[in-house]
Motif scaffolding. Structure first.
Motif, mmCIF file in Angstrom:
data_model
loop_
_atom_site.group_PDB
_atom_site.id
_atom_site.type_symbol
_atom_site.label_atom_id
_atom_site.label_comp_id
_atom_site.label_asym_id
_atom_site.label_seq_id
_atom_site.Cartn_x
_atom_site.Cartn_y
_atom_site.Cartn_z
ATOM 1 N N LYS A 55 -12.087 38.868 79.992
ATOM 2 C CA LYS A 55 -13.637 39.796 80.303
ATOM 3 C C LYS A 55 -14.689 39.295 80.813
ATOM 4 C CE LYS A 55 -15.493 39.498 76.128
ATOM 5 N NZ LYS A 55 -16.486 39.768 74.298
ATOM 6 N N ASP A 56 -14.790 38.060 80.778
ATOM 7 C CA ASP A 56 -16.324 37.875 81.523
ATOM 8 C C ASP A 56 -15.512 36.691 82.841
ATOM 9 O OD1 ASP A 56 -18.026 38.520 80.186
ATOM 10 O OD2 ASP A 56 -18.028 37.023 77.917
ATOM 11 N N TRP A 57 -14.366 37.149 83.621
ATOM 12 C CA TRP A 57 -14.248 35.989 84.597
ATOM 13 C C TRP A 57 -14.411 37.308 85.849
ATOM 14 C CZ3 TRP A 57 -9.092 35.434 86.971
ATOM 15 C CH2 TRP A 57 -8.680 33.941 87.826
ATOM 16 N N LYS A 58 -15.450 36.694 86.184
ATOM 17 C CA LYS A 58 -15.850 37.725 87.559
ATOM 18 C C LYS A 58 -15.494 37.194 88.936
ATOM 19 C CE LYS A 58 -17.173 41.347 84.576
ATOM 20 N NZ LYS A 58 -16.840 42.295 84.328
ATOM 21 N N PRO A 59 -14.557 36.349 89.263
ATOM 22 C CA PRO A 59 -14.427 36.032 90.498
ATOM 23 C C PRO A 59 -14.481 36.538 91.617
ATOM 24 C CG PRO A 59 -13.163 34.697 88.976
ATOM 25 C CD PRO A 59 -14.036 35.276 88.487
#
Length: 187
Positions: A55-59
């Motif tokens: 959920k916090d991986w935004k690449p």
């Protein structure tokens, strides 16, 4: 000579086939539905685990994927790997399991290995479209500002995409990729 033991599903297969083509088709369709429900369970479990983990991986997505998964179509904050990858991976794993279950149990096929390659390519294209469609449907429902749709948008979107996959994959597997073994016909 010892009588060969026949499994439970095989006995039902033989009984359905003895009742005619329509009943045999309905039985295969029922088995496909059961496998689809199983794969849906696997997919829902995996997608939720992956969403939580990523959920916090935004690449950013590559440019060609940004054109498909734009914020205007899939919703604000969803045009990144943390949103797209859980759909791809969970869908790919669940439908691969479904392919092999349908190959052995639903259609009793001896399809060559390259049919699986065709299936994976088709599945990849279907997953891209279904992932995009889920974002579009969910975003459209949320933008209505109707409380019911705002709360159920992801579920409704997943159901729409799942229905699309079902109506695509059943005929593809039954009539093209997983045709029954010749010796299965007329047993």
């Amino acid at each position: 000579m010892e009588e060969q033991k026949v499994g439970f599903i095989k006995r039902i297969d033989l009984k359905a086939e003895s009742k005619g083509k329509t009943i045999a088709f309905l039985w295969q369709f029922t088995k496909f539905l059961v496998v689809s429900l199983l794969t849906t369970g696997v997919q829902l479990l995996l997608v939720n685990i992956l969403f939580f983990a990523l959920k916090d991986w935004k690449p950013d997505l590559p440019n060609f994927m940004n054109a498909i998964f734009s914020e205007s179509s899939v919703g604000a904050g969803n045009n990144n790997w943390g949103y797209v990858l859980p759909f791809f991976v969970s869908n790919l794993i669940a439908n691969t399991i479904g392919y092999f279950l349908n190959r052995s149990k639903t259609f009793r096929s001896d399809a060559p290995w390259w049919h699986f390659v065709i299936y994976i390519v088709t599945l990849f294209l279907l997953i891209v479209f279904a992932t995009w469609l889920q974002g579009v449907v969910a975003n459209a429902l949320i933008s209505t500002n109707i409380n019911f749709f705002m709360k159920t948008a992801p579920t409704i979107a997943a159901m729409v995409a799942g229905t699309l996959q079902f109506v695509t994959l059943f005929p593809l597997q039954k009539y093209v990729l997983l045709r029954e073994k010749k010796e299965n016909k007329g047993e």
